[in-house]
Design a protein around this motif. Structure first.
Motif, mmCIF file in Angstrom:
data_model
loop_
_atom_site.group_PDB
_atom_site.id
_atom_site.type_symbol
_atom_site.label_atom_id
_atom_site.label_comp_id
_atom_site.label_asym_id
_atom_site.label_seq_id
_atom_site.Cartn_x
_atom_site.Cartn_y
_atom_site.Cartn_z
ATOM 1 N N LEU A 162 60.062 38.318 35.829
ATOM 2 C CA LEU A 162 58.668 38.695 35.618
ATOM 3 C C LEU A 162 58.332 39.758 36.658
ATOM 4 O O LEU A 162 58.389 39.504 37.863
ATOM 5 N N LEU A 163 58.008 40.949 36.157
ATOM 6 C CA LEU A 163 57.694 42.063 37.042
ATOM 7 C C LEU A 163 56.184 42.247 37.082
ATOM 8 O O LEU A 163 55.503 41.943 36.092
ATOM 9 N N ALA A 164 55.699 42.745 38.192
ATOM 10 C CA ALA A 164 54.265 42.995 38.301
ATOM 11 C C ALA A 164 54.013 44.314 39.016
ATOM 12 O O ALA A 164 54.750 44.683 39.928
ATOM 13 N N PHE A 165 52.986 45.022 38.557
ATOM 14 C CA PHE A 165 52.482 46.163 39.333
ATOM 15 C C PHE A 165 51.655 45.575 40.465
ATOM 16 O O PHE A 165 50.786 44.726 40.210
ATOM 17 N N VAL A 166 51.941 46.008 41.679
ATOM 18 C CA VAL A 166 51.242 45.443 42.832
ATOM 19 C C VAL A 166 50.598 46.563 43.656
ATOM 20 O O VAL A 166 51.233 47.588 43.933
ATOM 21 N N ALA A 167 49.333 46.363 43.992
ATOM 22 C CA ALA A 167 48.621 47.264 44.926
ATOM 23 C C ALA A 167 47.388 46.540 45.417
ATOM 24 O O ALA A 167 46.819 45.708 44.688
ATOM 25 N N GLY A 168 46.993 46.850 46.631
ATOM 26 C CA GLY A 168 45.782 46.253 47.188
ATOM 27 C C GLY A 168 45.817 44.730 47.203
ATOM 28 O O GLY A 168 44.775 44.081 47.108
ATOM 29 N N GLY A 169 47.002 44.147 47.301
ATOM 30 C CA GLY A 169 47.117 42.692 47.338
ATOM 31 C C GLY A 169 46.943 42.028 45.982
ATOM 32 O O GLY A 169 46.924 40.805 45.880
ATOM 33 N N GLU A 170 46.832 42.844 44.924
ATOM 34 C CA GLU A 170 46.692 42.277 43.576
ATOM 35 C C GLU A 170 47.971 42.511 42.784
ATOM 36 O O GLU A 170 48.708 43.460 43.045
ATOM 37 N N ALA A 171 48.202 41.639 41.780
ATOM 38 C CA ALA A 171 49.372 41.798 40.912
ATOM 39 C C ALA A 171 48.929 41.841 39.458
ATOM 40 O O ALA A 171 48.126 41.017 39.028
ATOM 41 N N LEU A 172 49.430 42.823 38.731
ATOM 42 C CA LEU A 172 49.232 42.873 37.282
ATOM 43 C C LEU A 172 50.576 42.586 36.656
ATOM 44 O O LEU A 172 51.492 43.427 36.713
ATOM 45 N N CYS A 173 50.721 41.407 36.072
ATOM 46 C CA CYS A 173 52.040 41.024 35.563
ATOM 47 C C CYS A 173 52.365 41.746 34.267
ATOM 48 O O CYS A 173 51.494 41.998 33.445
ATOM 49 N N MET A 174 53.637 42.054 34.120
ATOM 50 C CA MET A 174 54.121 42.683 32.886
ATOM 51 C C MET A 174 54.614 41.587 31.955
ATOM 52 O O MET A 174 54.273 40.421 32.131
ATOM 53 N N ALA A 175 55.419 41.975 30.955
ATOM 54 C CA ALA A 175 55.954 40.992 30.020
ATOM 55 C C ALA A 175 57.228 40.383 30.607
ATOM 56 O O ALA A 175 57.896 41.013 31.422
ATOM 57 N N THR A 176 57.574 39.176 30.177
ATOM 58 C CA THR A 176 58.809 38.543 30.646
ATOM 59 C C THR A 176 60.034 39.241 30.039
ATOM 60 O O THR A 176 59.949 39.858 28.971
ATOM 61 N N ALA A 177 61.159 39.130 30.732
ATOM 62 C CA ALA A 177 62.417 39.683 30.214
ATOM 63 C C ALA A 177 63.569 38.810 30.698
ATOM 64 O O ALA A 177 63.443 38.134 31.727
ATOM 65 N N GLN A 178 64.659 38.809 29.949
ATOM 66 C CA GLN A 178 65.844 38.062 30.396
ATOM 67 C C GLN A 178 67.059 38.973 30.415
ATOM 68 O O GLN A 178 67.458 39.521 29.385
#
Ligand code: AMP
Ligand code: GLY
Length: 429
Positions: free
Chosen positions: A195-211
């Motif tokens: 699970l990847l997330a865009f992170v900035a300013g201490g916040e995370a916006l999660c992307m879609a899951t992948a395997q």
């Protein structure tokens, strides 16, 4: 906007492809790039992407508005810090943030200090105590080189003997400095999910899951590789597991911004999870997009990637909403014979146009180059990433393999079971 992407793999081709689609993009440069990026952007050979002054010089020269750092090596040496100090918006954490990937010991301590579930572990700088710990814990057990080893520094040992050999291997110098510290950790069981997330300013916006499929051969056998195939999203993940993973990513992003870490992390945080019976646990963090995960994630992202990356680079993602296509994505890696061991380069590649003529198929280049005769040839272990989208998982998977069959080069190696676990899951539902 003039954008510079650093890197040369399938991940960077996918990033460049997504940036090229944006109406906000003017000039798009990739250094060094590969045979795929040359068709949609300007490749800039001859810059060492771990040389901060060289990258900075280019960015100044071409009036770059955004620098996107693909791989971990330039992150770990602090290229982002130098560029940011000079006033350039950069997508990618500085050296402090990149330690989450650059040192497994640092990363594990970060997890423990912030209550993030992970495998029990100890770090060692000498073989004897590491071996004693293995004897005490028993097998199966996992041995990891502490530093960067291109995805190849992890040994999942089924027996104590294998674990002892792996410890010797790490300390023998086969990973250079990266192996001078060795992490010995509890072996977790369960399906894996990124699970990847865009992170900035201490916040995370999660992307879609992948395997991902890290082992070289069918049935998850053979040595670990950089990844032989991937799909997104992961249907086996329950709503509860997803919620836990997203919470972990948000908590990690928040912790990265707080004392004592205070890293002002701006980039992708990649969470590699094991879905254990006790809930999702973090196997590792990476400080960048996954490769090949990116190749199935970005084709499903409907939000303009330039907007997202610029917001991350400026440190504020509070106005960004990510929207995703409902389609499934499957990516099969075509590799050179012998990969992840020694392999030959320079084999002529045929059939990419035919594969891409299929609707919903995109071929991202990983290790390709154009030779002096103008032919596209193999130039790496992982050569191509064949990505297909489909309304159902099976459709995407079938289409990906149909496209793979159209592409040929001497020694073409691929796994035939990418996505089998998801296919079985649907079959058994
Ligand atoms: P890493 O580079 O840390 O992601 O590790 C590569 C692969 O090794 C992972 O994708 C897992 O398949 C496996 N692995 C890593 N750590 C563990 C662990 N603690 N238990 C079981 N498998 C692991
Ligand atoms: N696909 C695994 C990684 O990028 O680390």
């Amino acid at each position: 906007m003039n954008i510079l992407v650093l890197g040369s793999g399938g991940r960077e081709h996918a990033i460049t492809w997504a940036l090229a689609k944006s109406p906000n993009t003017d000039e798009l440069y990739v250094t060094p790039g590969n045979g795929g990026t040359s068709g949609i952007a300007t490749n800039i050979p001859g810059i060492d992407i771990t040389d901060a002054e060289a990258v900075l010089g280019f960015a100044k020269d071409r009036n770059i508005d955004l620098v996107v750092i693909g791989p971990e090596a330039p992150l770990v040496v602090g290229i982002a810090d130098t560029l940011r100090e000079a006033g350039f918006p950069v997508f990618g954490p500085g050296a402090a943030g990149a330690l989450l990937e650059g040192s497994k010991t640092f990363s594990k301590n970060f997890m423990i200090e912030n209550g993030i579930p992970t495998a029990r572990f100890q770090s060692f700088t000498e073989a004897e105590p590491a071996k004693a710990y293995v004897q005490e814990m028993g097998a199966p057990i996992v041995i990891k080189a502490d530093g960067l080893a291109a995805g190849k520094g992890v040994f999942v040992a089924e027996t104590v003997e294998e674990a002892l050999e792996a410890i010797d291997a790490c300390f023998s110098g086969m990973f250079g400095e990266a192996g001078s510290v060795v992490v010995v950790e509890e072996c977790l069981q369960g399906p894996e999910c990124s699970l990847l997330a865009f992170v900035a300013g201490g916040e995370a916006l999660c992307m879609a899951t992948a395997q991902d499929h890290k082992r070289a051969y069918d049935g998850d056998r053979g040595p670990n590789t950089g990844g032989m195939g991937v799909y997104s999203p992961v249907p086996m993940v329950t709503a509860e597991q997803l919620e836990t993973m997203e919470r972990i990513m948000r908590e990690s992003a928040a912790a990265s911004a707080r004392e004592p870490f205070s890293s002002d992390y701006r980039g992708v945080l990649y969470g590699g999870f094991m879905l254990t019976e006790d809930g999702p646990k973090v196997l590792e963090f990476n400080a960048r997009f996954g490769d090949p995960e990116t190749q199935v994630i970005l084709p499903r992202l409907e939000t303009d990637l330039v907007d997202v990356m610029m917001a991350v680079a400026k440190g504020d993602i509070s106005d960004i909403n990510l929207s995703w296509s409902d389609k499934w994505a499957v990516c099969v890696v075509l590799a050179s014979a012998g990969y992840p061991g020694a392999y030959e380069k320079g084999k002529v590649i045929l059939g990419i146009d035919e594969a891409e003529a299929l609707e919903d198929v995109t071929v991202f280049h990983a290790g390709t180059a154009v030779n002096n005769d103008g032919e596209l040839v193999t130039a790496g272990g992982r050569v191509l990433n064949v990505v297909a989208l489909g309304d159902t998982f099976e459709e995407a998977r079938e289409l990906a393999y149909r496209a793979c069959a159209l592409i040929n080069f001497e020694g073409k190696q691929l796994r035939m079971d990418i996505g089998k676990k998801a296919a079985d899951f649907f079959g058994n539902e």
